[in-house]
Design a protein around this motif. Structure first.
Motif, PDB file in Angstrom:
ATOM      1  N   ASP A   1       0.831  -1.386  -0.006  1.00 41.07           N
ATOM      2  CA  ASP A   1      -0.028   0.046  -0.169  1.00 41.07           C
ATOM      3  C   ASP A   1       0.707   1.182  -0.189  1.00 41.07           C
ATOM      4  N   GLY A   2       2.095   1.168   0.455  1.00 39.64           N
ATOM      5  CA  GLY A   2       2.742   2.495   0.377  1.00 39.64           C
ATOM      6  C   GLY A   2       4.024   2.237   1.009  1.00 39.64           C
ATOM      7  N   PRO A   3       5.170   2.786   0.839  1.00 35.18           N
ATOM      8  CA  PRO A   3       6.375   2.727   1.372  1.00 35.18           C
ATOM      9  C   PRO A   3       6.554   2.754   2.864  1.00 35.18           C
ATOM     10  N   SER A   4       5.464   3.520   3.562  1.00 37.11           N
ATOM     11  CA  SER A   4       5.673   3.786   4.784  1.00 37.11           C
ATOM     12  C   SER A   4       5.175   2.607   5.764  1.00 37.11           C
ATOM     13  N   SER A   5       4.138   1.557   4.955  1.00 38.17           N
ATOM     14  CA  SER A   5       3.610   0.688   5.886  1.00 38.17           C
ATOM     15  C   SER A   5       4.430  -0.364   5.738  1.00 38.17           C
ATOM     16  N   ALA A   6       5.632  -0.524   5.076  1.00 34.98           N
ATOM     17  CA  ALA A   6       6.445  -1.714   5.422  1.00 34.98           C
ATOM     18  C   ALA A   6       7.271  -1.658   6.754  1.00 34.98           C
TER      19      ALA A   6
ATOM     20  N   ARG B   1      -9.638  -0.401   8.593  1.00 32.39           N
ATOM     21  CA  ARG B   1      -9.452  -1.665   9.025  1.00 32.39           C
ATOM     22  C   ARG B   1      -7.952  -2.217   8.742  1.00 32.39           C
ATOM     23  N   PRO B   2      -7.617  -2.634  10.061  1.00 34.28           N
ATOM     24  CA  PRO B   2      -6.121  -3.125  10.019  1.00 34.28           C
ATOM     25  C   PRO B   2      -6.098  -4.461   8.898  1.00 34.28           C
ATOM     26  N   GLY B   3      -4.968  -4.481   8.255  1.00 33.85           N
ATOM     27  CA  GLY B   3      -5.085  -5.548   7.280  1.00 33.85           C
ATOM     28  C   GLY B   3      -5.648  -5.449   6.117  1.00 33.85           C
ATOM     29  N   GLY B   4      -6.618  -4.401   5.807  1.00 34.03           N
ATOM     30  CA  GLY B   4      -7.075  -4.202   4.593  1.00 34.03           C
ATOM     31  C   GLY B   4      -6.274  -3.186   3.658  1.00 34.03           C
ATOM     32  N   SER B   5      -6.695  -3.433   2.433  1.00 31.24           N
ATOM     33  CA  SER B   5      -6.141  -2.753   1.270  1.00 31.24           C
ATOM     34  C   SER B   5      -6.279  -0.924   1.394  1.00 31.24           C
TER      35      SER B   5
ATOM     36  N   ARG C   1      -5.736   1.182  -0.751  1.00 30.14           N
ATOM     37  CA  ARG C   1      -6.062   1.509  -1.909  1.00 30.14           C
ATOM     38  C   ARG C   1      -7.606   1.050  -2.168  1.00 30.14           C
ATOM     39  N   ALA C   2      -7.917   0.132  -1.668  1.00 32.10           N
ATOM     40  CA  ALA C   2      -9.330  -0.368  -1.736  1.00 32.10           C
ATOM     41  C   ALA C   2     -10.177   0.516  -1.059  1.00 32.10           C
ATOM     42  N   TRP C   3      -9.592   0.782   0.305  1.00 32.52           N
ATOM     43  CA  TRP C   3     -10.329   1.785   1.028  1.00 32.52           C
ATOM     44  C   TRP C   3     -10.396   3.264   0.436  1.00 32.52           C
ATOM     45  N   LEU C   4      -9.422   3.697  -0.081  1.00 34.42           N
ATOM     46  CA  LEU C   4      -9.622   4.838  -0.896  1.00 34.42           C
ATOM     47  C   LEU C   4     -10.468   4.945  -2.021  1.00 34.42           C
ATOM     48  N   PHE C   5     -10.490   3.903  -2.727  1.00 36.42           N
ATOM     49  CA  PHE C   5     -11.505   3.867  -3.713  1.00 36.42           C
ATOM     50  C   PHE C   5     -12.858   3.862  -3.275  1.00 36.42           C
ATOM     51  N   GLY C   6     -13.386   3.327  -2.013  1.00 40.07           N
ATOM     52  CA  GLY C   6     -14.329   3.436  -1.570  1.00 40.07           C
ATOM     53  C   GLY C   6     -14.848   4.986  -1.197  1.00 40.07           C
ATOM     54  N   ILE C   7     -13.837   5.407  -0.500  1.00 42.16           N
ATOM     55  CA  ILE C   7     -14.253   6.725  -0.189  1.00 42.16           C
ATOM     56  C   ILE C   7     -14.518   8.010  -1.317  1.00 42.16           C
TER      57      ILE C   7
END
Lengths: 282, 191
Positions: B12-17, B68-72, B74-80
């Motif tokens: 999901d992003g560089p900081s999430s690692a 939601r922890p563990g969710g995507s 980008r999927a969350w951003l798409f919903g918004i």
């Protein structure tokens, strides 16, 4: 466009490069977001929303069920009381058929002692209520209540509830089951008055007097005491107990001078009515 | 900044690692282009896409604790983005009708050939995407342009995984026919 065919990765890369916000737009949005974050940090924000309590649902259902039960019980009582009032003592006393019957009856009923005007004992209007409890032929002296209840009509609401463990009343087989401790006192009183009326309609003044005595024992200061005493005069006169009837009539006239049953009571014992009227006016 | 209980997934992003949760500006820098393109694909005009994108990230800022922890991400951003676009689409469509009568701006500056070629290729891709229906377009864009996994796409669009693959096959077949049509047009121009 050049003449060389375009590959899919080239199309995708070109689209990705062109279809995006400009650097200036990105900078504007970043500044706006940082400003929003700074403004938000100055306010207290709950990290997690408060969980909703669903325990109010069963409580609400219980309250609704209780309210429905209360409304149902009160409506049942109101309907029953209204029905009883419609055929209550007022209707009984003001029944035109009954009035005509009592007024037109000049000959004794078969099987009853003769009750003529000439044989009527002199009226004793000044006799106290205790004298009305003289021994009678049909009713034992121990069960004879005062002829009229001198108590006022209003204190009926202040009357204490009747005790359930009272001695059994001498009721007839026609009496409905009203002796239960859960029956409403007003309803029970109305039903007793209805028994008196039924007995008088059936030409059974003895049973009517028994029911009157039962009502007097249980509801000495009841809200229908005036009606009961009016019915007592009628029952005594119908039973041929002219002396007791006239005494009861005199006591009633003295106790309830403005009663709505005055004419009905006077018609029950017409001989003594004039004397009682004179005594009360003097 | 509001922390997340668990960081999003690494893709999901560089900081999430890392071990710490992503902050708003990290999410913004990583996904601003994605949100912009999704808004454009959902019908937002170019001049309004900036407003929609900013609104999306303001919503992210307000609702980051609900992620939601563990969710995507980008999927969350798409919903918004989809909810905001559906909410504001009427106003944008009304404004687009008002601006439709204005003349198109003319490009006056002379561009290098490479830039012209990129611009023409982007226009071709845009015209191809416009031929697709919205379902196939979203799947194709998320797969080929945003390089999202099939699981992420299924989560974002709330569709089964097999539906993602079938729509992707259909979109790729349409793209192949589109390319053949372009090639045939170039051949006729040579003749």
């Amino acid at each position: 466009m050049s003449d060389e065919p375009v590959t899919t990765p080239e199309l995708v890369a070109a689209y990705r490069d062109r279809e995006r916000p400009s650097d200036a737009a990105k900078e504007r949005m970043a500044r706006a977001l940082m400003a929003a974050a700074a403004a938000r940090s100055a306010t207290v924000i709950p990290l997690r929303p408060a969980p909703r309590r669903r325990r109010t649902t069963p409580i609400g259902w219980l309250a609704l069920a209780a309210a429905l039960a209360l409304v149902g019980a009160s409506s049942y009582w109101l309907v029953g009381a209204r029905h009883e009032r419609a055929t209550g003592p007022a209707d009984l006393l003001m029944d035109p058929q009954r009035i005509d019957e009592s007024q037109e009856r000049v000959t004794p009923r078969p099987g009853e002692p003769v009750r003529a005007k000439a044989t009527v004992a002199p009226v004793q209007p000044a006799s106290p209520p205790g004298e009305a409890a003289a021994p009678a032929r049909e009713v034992p002296a121990a069960s004879e209540p005062p002829a009229a209840d001198p108590a006022p009509r209003r204190p009926a609401r202040l009357q204490s509830r009747p005790v359930a463990a009272e001695q059994p009343r001498p009721v007839t087989a026609e009496q409905p089951p009203v002796g239960g401790s859960q029956v409403d006192p007003v309803l029970e009183e109305l039903m007793l008055i209805q028994q008196i009326k039924d007995a008088l309609d059936a030409d059974r003044p003895g049973d009517a007097l028994t029911a009157i005595d039962a009502h007097a024992r249980k509801f000495a200061r009841g809200s229908l005491a005036e009606e009961r005493e009016a019915l007592r005069v009628v029952a005594l006169c119908d039973a041929g107990e002219a002396g007791r009837g006239e005494r009861a009539q005199a006591v009633f006239m003295r106790t309830y001078p403005r009663s709505a049953y005055r004419e009905r009571v006077r018609a029950a014992c017409p001989t003594a009515a004039s004397t009682a009227e004179e005594s009360t006016t003097d | 900044m509001i922390p997340l209980p668990e960081p999003p997934r690494a893709e999901d992003g560089p900081s999430s690692a890392g071990q710490r949760a992503p902050e708003l500006m990290e999410i913004y820098r990583t996904h601003v282009d994605y949100v912009w393109r999704i808004a454009r694909s959902l019908g937002i005009p170019a001049d309004a896409a900036e407003d929609v994108t900013q609104e999306v990230f303001l919503c992210v800022h307000n609702r980051l604790h609900t992620f939601r922890p563990g969710g995507s991400m980008r999927a969350w951003l798409f919903g918004i983005t989809r909810n905001l676009v559906l909410h504001d689409k009427r106003s944008y469509a009304r404004r687009e009708r008002h601006l439709a009568g204005l003349p198109e701006p003319q490009e006056t500056a002379r561009e290098p050939d490479a830039t012209v070629r990129v611009r023409q290729a982007a226009a071709l891709m845009q015209s191809f995407l416009d031929e697709l229906d919205l379902d196939k377009r979203l799947v194709f864009q998320m797969t080929e342009i945003e390089e999202m996994t099939a699981d992420e796409i299924a989560e974002a669009l709330a569709i089964p995984l097999g539906t993602v693959y079938s729509r992707l096959r259909a979109a790729r077949a349409r793209l192949e026919r589109f390319r053949l049509r372009l090639h045939a047009r170039g051949e006729r121009r040579h003749v």
